[in-house]
Design an enzyme around this catalytic site. Sequence first.
Site, PDB file in Angstrom:
ATOM      1  N   ASP A   1      -6.111  16.845  -5.972  1.00 41.74           N
ATOM      2  CA  ASP A   1      -4.975  15.842  -5.523  1.00 41.74           C
ATOM      3  C   ASP A   1      -3.817  16.533  -6.008  1.00 41.74           C
ATOM      4  O   ASP A   1      -3.508  16.453  -6.987  1.00 41.74           O
ATOM      5  CB  ASP A   1      -5.311  14.415  -6.077  1.00 41.74           C
ATOM      6  CG  ASP A   1      -4.460  13.456  -5.152  1.00 41.74           C
ATOM      7  OD1 ASP A   1      -3.638  13.637  -4.599  1.00 41.74           O
ATOM      8  OD2 ASP A   1      -4.763  12.305  -5.234  1.00 41.74           O
TER       9      ASP A   1
ATOM     10  N   ARG B   1      -0.677  15.252  -4.552  1.00 43.69           N
ATOM     11  CA  ARG B   1       0.304  14.045  -4.129  1.00 43.69           C
ATOM     12  C   ARG B   1       1.204  13.797  -5.407  1.00 43.69           C
ATOM     13  O   ARG B   1       0.838  13.799  -6.741  1.00 43.69           O
ATOM     14  CB  ARG B   1      -0.396  12.931  -3.848  1.00 43.69           C
ATOM     15  CG  ARG B   1      -1.030  12.977  -2.291  1.00 43.69           C
ATOM     16  CD  ARG B   1      -1.714  11.926  -1.940  1.00 43.69           C
ATOM     17  NE  ARG B   1      -2.912  11.633  -2.781  1.00 43.69           N
ATOM     18  CZ  ARG B   1      -4.003  10.609  -2.535  1.00 43.69           C
ATOM     19  NH1 ARG B   1      -3.486   9.934  -1.333  1.00 43.69           N
ATOM     20  NH2 ARG B   1      -4.836  10.470  -3.153  1.00 43.69           N
TER      21      ARG B   1
ATOM     22  N   ARG C   1       0.788  -1.224  -0.146  1.00 42.78           N
ATOM     23  CA  ARG C   1       0.156   0.037  -0.142  1.00 42.78           C
ATOM     24  C   ARG C   1       0.897   1.230  -0.186  1.00 42.78           C
ATOM     25  O   ARG C   1       2.049   1.251   0.597  1.00 42.78           O
ATOM     26  CB  ARG C   1      -0.902   0.216   1.420  1.00 42.78           C
ATOM     27  CG  ARG C   1      -1.806   1.384   1.345  1.00 42.78           C
ATOM     28  CD  ARG C   1      -2.989   1.172   2.134  1.00 42.78           C
ATOM     29  NE  ARG C   1      -3.496   2.495   2.290  1.00 42.78           N
ATOM     30  CZ  ARG C   1      -4.336   3.159   1.185  1.00 42.78           C
ATOM     31  NH1 ARG C   1      -4.629   2.545   0.372  1.00 42.78           N
ATOM     32  NH2 ARG C   1      -4.972   4.237   1.556  1.00 42.78           N
TER      33      ARG C   1
ATOM     34  N   GLY D   1      -3.168  15.582   3.692  1.00 42.71           N
ATOM     35  CA  GLY D   1      -4.249  16.225   2.981  1.00 42.71           C
ATOM     36  C   GLY D   1      -4.235  16.305   1.385  1.00 42.71           C
ATOM     37  O   GLY D   1      -4.517  17.336   0.932  1.00 42.71           O
TER      38      GLY D   1
END
EC number: 3.5.4.25
Length: 205
Positions: free
Chosen positions: A126, A128, A49, A93
């Site tokens: 997003d 990331r 993961r 976040g």
Amino acid sequence: MPVVFVAASKLPTPFAEFAMHGFIESATGREHVVLSLGDVADGAPVLGRVHSECLTGDALFSQRCDCGSQLEAAMRAIATEGRGVLLYLRQEGRGIGLMNKIRAYELQDGGADTVEANERLGFAADQRDYAICLPMLQHLGVQSLRLMTNNPRKVKALTDMGINVAERVPLHTGQNPHNRLYLATKAGKLGHMMGNEHQSEVGPA
């Protein structure tokens, strides 16, 4: 190198005793952690993961999201398998940071969903960046992942970075009355597969 390996130690948990590997991201100084269990360098696909930091969910038991329950479920699954990796990325976040996350929560308290809140603050839905994952996996000798995620975009992002994702393993957990809108928004606007009809998806060999 995008990340520098610092040290490794044992990490006993209620689920298993993992090895904890510490890395520093060269460009930002952020500290990231990988937990590993068993022989992950034998060439076979590894249950894994990629989990982005969520202080509120992972440590403070927030029910606004499903992050904490996903983290626990992933660690339990790896322990049951006896082999796996968990990359814990310091990208709070969805990449906007803790204080901006609290600002986003304030907007959500006023009726915005999780995507609208980010956009009102001037961020993408997003933010990331998964580029740091490849060198950390290479350091551990991981060649292929059976990735625990409900997010097909994460699979694509990792694949685009050169990481072989052999299978997407759904991780359905943590639904509660407080995060229904959040989970619905992840499905409707971020493409997450939240239903039970997708049990697994096997990628190209």
